[in-house]
Each structure stands twice: as structure tokens, then as C-alpha cells.
Design an enzyme around this catalytic site. Structure first.
Site, PDB file in Angstrom:
ATOM      1  N   GLN A  72       0.838  -1.192   0.000  1.00  0.00           N
ATOM      2  CA  GLN A  72       0.000   0.000   0.000  1.00  0.00           C
ATOM      3  C   GLN A  72       0.881   1.253   0.000  1.00  0.00           C
ATOM      4  O   GLN A  72       1.870   1.309  -0.734  1.00  0.00           O
ATOM      5  CB  GLN A  72      -0.954  -0.082   1.189  1.00  0.00           C
ATOM      6  CG  GLN A  72      -1.831  -1.346   1.127  1.00  0.00           C
ATOM      7  CD  GLN A  72      -2.894  -1.406   2.186  1.00  0.00           C
ATOM      8  OE1 GLN A  72      -3.572  -0.428   2.484  1.00  0.00           O
ATOM      9  NE2 GLN A  72      -3.072  -2.570   2.786  1.00  0.00           N
ATOM     10  N   TYR A  73       0.516   2.277   0.778  1.00  0.00           N
ATOM     11  CA  TYR A  73       1.323   3.496   0.804  1.00  0.00           C
ATOM     12  C   TYR A  73       2.513   3.326   1.745  1.00  0.00           C
ATOM     13  O   TYR A  73       2.404   2.726   2.812  1.00  0.00           O
ATOM     14  CB  TYR A  73       0.493   4.689   1.281  1.00  0.00           C
ATOM     15  CG  TYR A  73      -0.391   5.276   0.213  1.00  0.00           C
ATOM     16  CD1 TYR A  73       0.142   6.073  -0.797  1.00  0.00           C
ATOM     17  CD2 TYR A  73      -1.759   5.032   0.210  1.00  0.00           C
ATOM     18  CE1 TYR A  73      -0.672   6.608  -1.788  1.00  0.00           C
ATOM     19  CE2 TYR A  73      -2.577   5.559  -0.765  1.00  0.00           C
ATOM     20  CZ  TYR A  73      -2.026   6.350  -1.768  1.00  0.00           C
ATOM     21  OH  TYR A  73      -2.838   6.873  -2.741  1.00  0.00           O
ATOM     22  N   GLY A 151       8.312  -4.467   0.310  1.00  0.00           N
ATOM     23  CA  GLY A 151       7.433  -4.495  -0.866  1.00  0.00           C
ATOM     24  C   GLY A 151       8.244  -4.869  -2.085  1.00  0.00           C
ATOM     25  O   GLY A 151       9.256  -4.231  -2.387  1.00  0.00           O
ATOM     26  N   CYS A 180       1.174   1.502   5.061  1.00  0.00           N
ATOM     27  CA  CYS A 180       0.774   0.128   4.741  1.00  0.00           C
ATOM     28  C   CYS A 180      -0.663  -0.183   5.161  1.00  0.00           C
ATOM     29  O   CYS A 180      -1.014  -1.346   5.395  1.00  0.00           O
ATOM     30  CB  CYS A 180       1.750  -0.877   5.350  1.00  0.00           C
ATOM     31  SG  CYS A 180       3.427  -0.689   4.720  1.00  0.00           S
TER      32      CYS A 180
END
Length: 218
Positions: A72-73, A151, A180
Site C-alpha cells: 500500500q502506501y 514491498g 501500509c
């Protein structure tokens, strides 16, 4: 043999992606060795393939880079070591779950060299540390904070992207995202934990731990 490359200063994110794309193609073609590339980036956010728009809480704070890595981020910035991992997973068993676990074990073994116990948790990506000196969670559990993110992406069984470990970043920079996708836990760093670790110290520990986890191939 695994090449170790360290780039001083701050590396542009898109330049890093382009370099990784080229190196992955070379590794797949057999014209370049596997590689660990150690960099720092200017302050920025990246959005992985599972990123949710609601988790970018301050979209104007730093540049935001969509990327095709999993997850995710996440935040990258000065004081954080990013280790891009360009390895032939096909030649290392073709087991993606095992490879991700090896990355986690690599981080945990690296932290252990500073007498810091890193842990992994089901349902939470990355490596965490317990903070018993902080208020407990509503369910009574010991507080935990994230110290490293993971990641990756694979192409032709060659990995790229990788891990990031917080040495001494500005932790307030994480406030512009839900790291995340996890809202109920914070973020920490080696220096925040009271450990006077430099980037060079961490790099040395990463190299030692890599050989322990992946085998002495560097």
C-alpha cells in the site's frame, strides 16, 4: 555473486525505478549479476498495487509516486535506508513466500546486531518492535511500532523494489499516509529507540546478515 552498490546523496525515485528495470532485464538475460542497491530518497510517498485513496491523508505534502510493487502506501526520505533487492528468485527456489520470509529474516537479523528484537505479525506487512514503555493497546497488548517496510515485484522471476529500514528519518513525515494501511500502530526508527546507529553501521550489518540468511554469495 551479488553486487553491492551504495549511492550517496538522495536518489530520484523515477531514476531508481528506471535503473532497476534495466538491471532486472540484464539479470534475466544473464548479462549482469544479482544486486543489492542501497539508496536514500528525498521525501516522498509511494503507492503500491493495493494502495487505497483514503490512506493518503495529506496528498499535497510530498510527491506521490504510483508504483507496481506490492503493498500500500509507504514513505521514503532522508535518514531511511532503502535496500533494493534484485535477486534471481527462480534460481533460489521459485518460492515467493519463502523469499519474502527471507527478506523479513534479513531485517530481523540485521536489527539483532544492535540488540534490537524485530518481530513479524500476521496480517501486518513489515518488521515491528515492541514498545513496552508506551501505553498498551485497548486489548491490553504491548504497543508495537513499525521499523521496516517490505514491498517487492517479480519479473521473469527476478525481484526488484525491496526493503526500507528507518535509521533516523523525520517520523512526522509518516503522518501524511496510513503506512501500509495500518492505523492502530505507529512508526519508529533506530535513533528514536535510543540507538546511536549511523547509515554506515546499518549497511555493514545488512551485508553481514545477508550472507547469514541468503548464503555467502556476495
Amino acid at each position: 555473486m551479488v553486487d553491492w552498490i551504495t549511492t550517496d546523496g538522495l536518489t530520484d525515485y523515477r531514476r531508481a525505478e528506471a535503473w532497476m528495470e534495466q538491471r532486472v532485464a540484464q539479470i534475466a538475460a544473464g548479462t549482469a549479476a544479482e544486486c543489492i542497491w542501497l539508496v536514500e530518497h528525498p521525501a516522498l510517498y509511494t503507492a503500491g498495487t493495493s494502495a487505497k485513496a483514503a490512506d493518503l491523508t495529506d496528498p499535497d505534502r510530498f510527491p506521490v509516486y504510483p508504483t507496481k510493487r506490492g503493498g500500500q502506501y509507504t514513505y521514503h526520505g532522508p535518514g531511511q535506508r532503502v535496500a533494493y533487492v534484485l535477486l534471481d528468485v527462480g534460481a533460489r527456489g521459485r518460492d515467493v513466500r519463502c523469499f519474502v520470509r527471507q527478506l523479513e529474516d534479513w531485517v530481523i537479523a540485521t536489527l539483532d546486531q544492535f540488540n534490537l528484537r524485530g518481530v513479524i505479525r500476521d496480517g501486518r506487512v513489515g518488521v515491528w518492535v515492541e514498545r513496552p514503555e508506551k501505553p498498551r493497546a485497548p486489548d491490553g497488548a504491548v504497543a508495537e511500532e513499525k521499523i521496516a517496510a517490505i514491498g517487492i515485484r517479480l519479473r521473469k522471476w527476478i525481484s526488484f523494489h525491496g526493503i526500507s529500514i528507518n535509521v533516523e528519518p523525520d517520523l512526522s513525515h509518516f503522518d501524511g499516509i496510513v503506512p501500509c494501511g495500518i492505523r492502530e500502530h505507529g512508526v519508529t526508527s533506530l535513533v528514536d529507540l535510543g540507538l546511536p546507529v549511523t547509515m554506515d553501521d546499518l549497511d555493514s550489518a545488512l551485508k553481514i546478515s545477508f550472507d547469514t540468511v541468503f548464503g555467502a554469495q556476495s
